[in-house]
Design an enzyme around this catalytic site. Sequence first.
Site, PDB file in Angstrom:
ATOM      1  N   LYS A 253       3.404  -0.599   7.576  1.00  0.00           N
ATOM      2  CA  LYS A 253       4.060  -0.258   6.298  1.00  0.00           C
ATOM      3  C   LYS A 253       5.059  -1.296   5.794  1.00  0.00           C
ATOM      4  CE  LYS A 253       2.333   2.630   4.885  1.00  0.00           C
ATOM      5  NZ  LYS A 253       0.910   2.466   4.433  1.00  0.00           N
TER       6      LYS A 253
ATOM      7  N   HIS B 167      -1.202  -5.135  13.832  1.00  0.00           N
ATOM      8  CA  HIS B 167       0.133  -4.531  13.947  1.00  0.00           C
ATOM      9  C   HIS B 167       0.669  -4.681  15.369  1.00  0.00           C
ATOM     10  CE1 HIS B 167       0.120  -2.985   9.958  1.00  0.00           C
ATOM     11  NE2 HIS B 167      -0.717  -1.984  10.146  1.00  0.00           N
TER      12      HIS B 167
ATOM     13  N   SER C 204       8.508   4.743   4.426  1.00  0.00           N
ATOM     14  CA  SER C 204       7.111   4.498   4.082  1.00  0.00           C
ATOM     15  C   SER C 204       6.189   4.968   5.212  1.00  0.00           C
ATOM     16  CB  SER C 204       6.915   3.007   3.804  1.00  0.00           C
ATOM     17  OG  SER C 204       5.593   2.746   3.409  1.00  0.00           O
TER      18      SER C 204
ATOM     19  N   PHE D 106       2.122  -4.035  -8.190  1.00  0.00           N
ATOM     20  CA  PHE D 106       1.960  -2.685  -7.636  1.00  0.00           C
ATOM     21  C   PHE D 106       1.050  -1.809  -8.503  1.00  0.00           C
ATOM     22  CE2 PHE D 106       3.156   1.772  -7.212  1.00  0.00           C
ATOM     23  CZ  PHE D 106       3.055   1.961  -5.843  1.00  0.00           C
ATOM     24  N   ASP D 107       1.321  -1.759  -9.796  1.00  0.00           N
ATOM     25  CA  ASP D 107       0.558  -0.865 -10.692  1.00  0.00           C
ATOM     26  C   ASP D 107      -0.918  -1.250 -10.739  1.00  0.00           C
ATOM     27  OD1 ASP D 107       2.985   0.297 -11.251  1.00  0.00           O
ATOM     28  OD2 ASP D 107       3.333  -0.962 -13.022  1.00  0.00           O
TER      29      ASP D 107
ATOM     30  N   MET E 248      -2.614  -2.950  -8.324  1.00  0.00           N
ATOM     31  CA  MET E 248      -3.225  -2.637  -7.010  1.00  0.00           C
ATOM     32  C   MET E 248      -3.424  -1.131  -6.835  1.00  0.00           C
ATOM     33  SD  MET E 248      -1.585  -5.320  -4.255  1.00  0.00           S
ATOM     34  CE  MET E 248      -2.299  -4.486  -2.844  1.00  0.00           C
TER      35      MET E 248
HETATM   36  P1  A3P Z   1       5.787   2.528   0.050  1.00  0.00           P
HETATM   37  O1  A3P Z   1       5.273   3.616   0.933  1.00  0.00           O
HETATM   38  O2  A3P Z   1       7.265   2.334   0.187  1.00  0.00           O
HETATM   39  O3  A3P Z   1       5.384   2.680  -1.377  1.00  0.00           O
HETATM   40  P2  A3P Z   1       1.151  -1.555   4.386  1.00  0.00           P
HETATM   41  O4  A3P Z   1       0.181  -2.260   3.497  1.00  0.00           O
HETATM   42  O5  A3P Z   1       1.731  -2.419   5.437  1.00  0.00           O
HETATM   43  O6  A3P Z   1       0.598  -0.279   4.880  1.00  0.00           O
HETATM   44  O7  A3P Z   1       2.431  -1.216   3.486  1.00  0.00           O
HETATM   45  C1  A3P Z   1       2.376  -0.233   2.495  1.00  0.00           C
HETATM   46  C2  A3P Z   1       3.626  -0.287   1.672  1.00  0.00           C
HETATM   47  O8  A3P Z   1       3.586  -1.446   0.839  1.00  0.00           O
HETATM   48  C3  A3P Z   1       3.740   0.912   0.741  1.00  0.00           C
HETATM   49  O9  A3P Z   1       5.144   1.142   0.565  1.00  0.00           O
HETATM   50  C4  A3P Z   1       3.073   0.356  -0.513  1.00  0.00           C
HETATM   51  O10 A3P Z   1       3.357   1.060  -1.696  1.00  0.00           O
HETATM   52  C5  A3P Z   1       3.659  -1.048  -0.517  1.00  0.00           C
HETATM   53  N1  A3P Z   1       2.901  -1.966  -1.377  1.00  0.00           N
HETATM   54  C6  A3P Z   1       1.599  -2.267  -1.324  1.00  0.00           C
HETATM   55  N2  A3P Z   1       1.252  -3.107  -2.310  1.00  0.00           N
HETATM   56  C7  A3P Z   1       2.384  -3.346  -3.002  1.00  0.00           C
HETATM   57  C8  A3P Z   1       2.686  -4.129  -4.168  1.00  0.00           C
HETATM   58  N3  A3P Z   1       1.758  -4.816  -4.805  1.00  0.00           N
HETATM   59  N4  A3P Z   1       3.959  -4.126  -4.611  1.00  0.00           N
HETATM   60  C9  A3P Z   1       4.929  -3.422  -3.968  1.00  0.00           C
HETATM   61  N5  A3P Z   1       4.700  -2.659  -2.872  1.00  0.00           N
HETATM   62  C10 A3P Z   1       3.447  -2.624  -2.406  1.00  0.00           C
END
Ligand code: A3P
Length: 296
Positions: free
Chosen positions: A48, A110, A140, A232-233, A235
């Site tokens: 995460k 991981h 997260s 983010f939006d 993805m």
């Molecule tokens: P949150 O749960 O805080 O939203 P992983 O890929 O290691 O599993 O991590 C997931 C975390 O990264 C999630 O956090 C997810 O929303 C965030 N994340 C993934 N893509 C992102 C992006 N483009 N911008 C910001 N956060 C992102």
Amino acid sequence: TSSMKPTCRPELFDFEGISMVHYFTDNWEKVQKFQARPNDILIATYPKAGTTWVSYILDLLYFHNSAPERQTSLPIFVRVPFLEAVFPEMPTGVDLADKLPNTPRLIKTHLPVQLVPKSFWEQNCKVVYVARNAKDNAVSYFHFARMINLLPEPGNWNTFLQSFMDGKLVSGPWYDHVTGYWEKKQTYSNLHYMFFEDMVANTEHELEQLCSFLGLSTPAEERERITKCVHFDVMKQNNMTNHSSFSHMDFKISPFMRKGKVGDWKNHFTVAQNERFDEHYWQKMKNTTLQFHTEI
Ligand code: A3P
């Protein structure tokens, strides 16, 4: 409200001093003997911390132009195999990695630094590590453990936070994970240590740094295009990156692309939890130069 049976949840056990579930240890012999190639790129994170984000960035940097069908038909978790994973109804991470047709291979793990297969270090592979501040990382992880049935039940937020502090979560203690790779970097120069918070604050700058580490001369306008794709939006809407085709997640409980923010911990920690956490944190982290931002 969950459609997942609690009985499906795996047990946590100690494995080489690290809390694990069998989904990450069932293939251990092959994981340990994994034959890395010199141009492999290992993406290492505590769960995460932004694994998917940086995986997608690397995937676009290398394959945006050369393989358009890759972008529209292969989910990111197939393009970037999860090395130690043995998930039901899926090829193992090692098998996926061994069959990757592309060069370089992008491989996710991981595992804490001491459990990374030796061959990555022997081949002097590039390693990209992403770290995220402990408080947001814990929040997260909590929401993720609620929605994926490949991890133990997280319990309530208070008990989960205690498990995080005790290092009793899959991948072991966050503290040792982030400091382990930080220390490795002092002697292993092919390791690029990044922060989730910097990626949120200035994605384009982080991309530029990444290119320079990877020795890529990606033009500025291409970097700009990629920066837009990895927002983010974008993805969250993209079915190849939002994990919508990953069958072990219950998106009614929480989306995979949840918030993507720095500082969401403030919506979860009580004042008492925060005080207890801070005190424990400084004990754990007093001997390291590693520092995090918990807000931007
Ligand atoms: P949150 O749960 O805080 O939203 P992983 O890929 O290691 O599993 O991590 C997931 C975390 O990264 C999630 O956090 C997810 O929303 C965030 N994340 C993934 N893509 C992102 C992006 N483009 N911008 C910001 N956060 C992102």
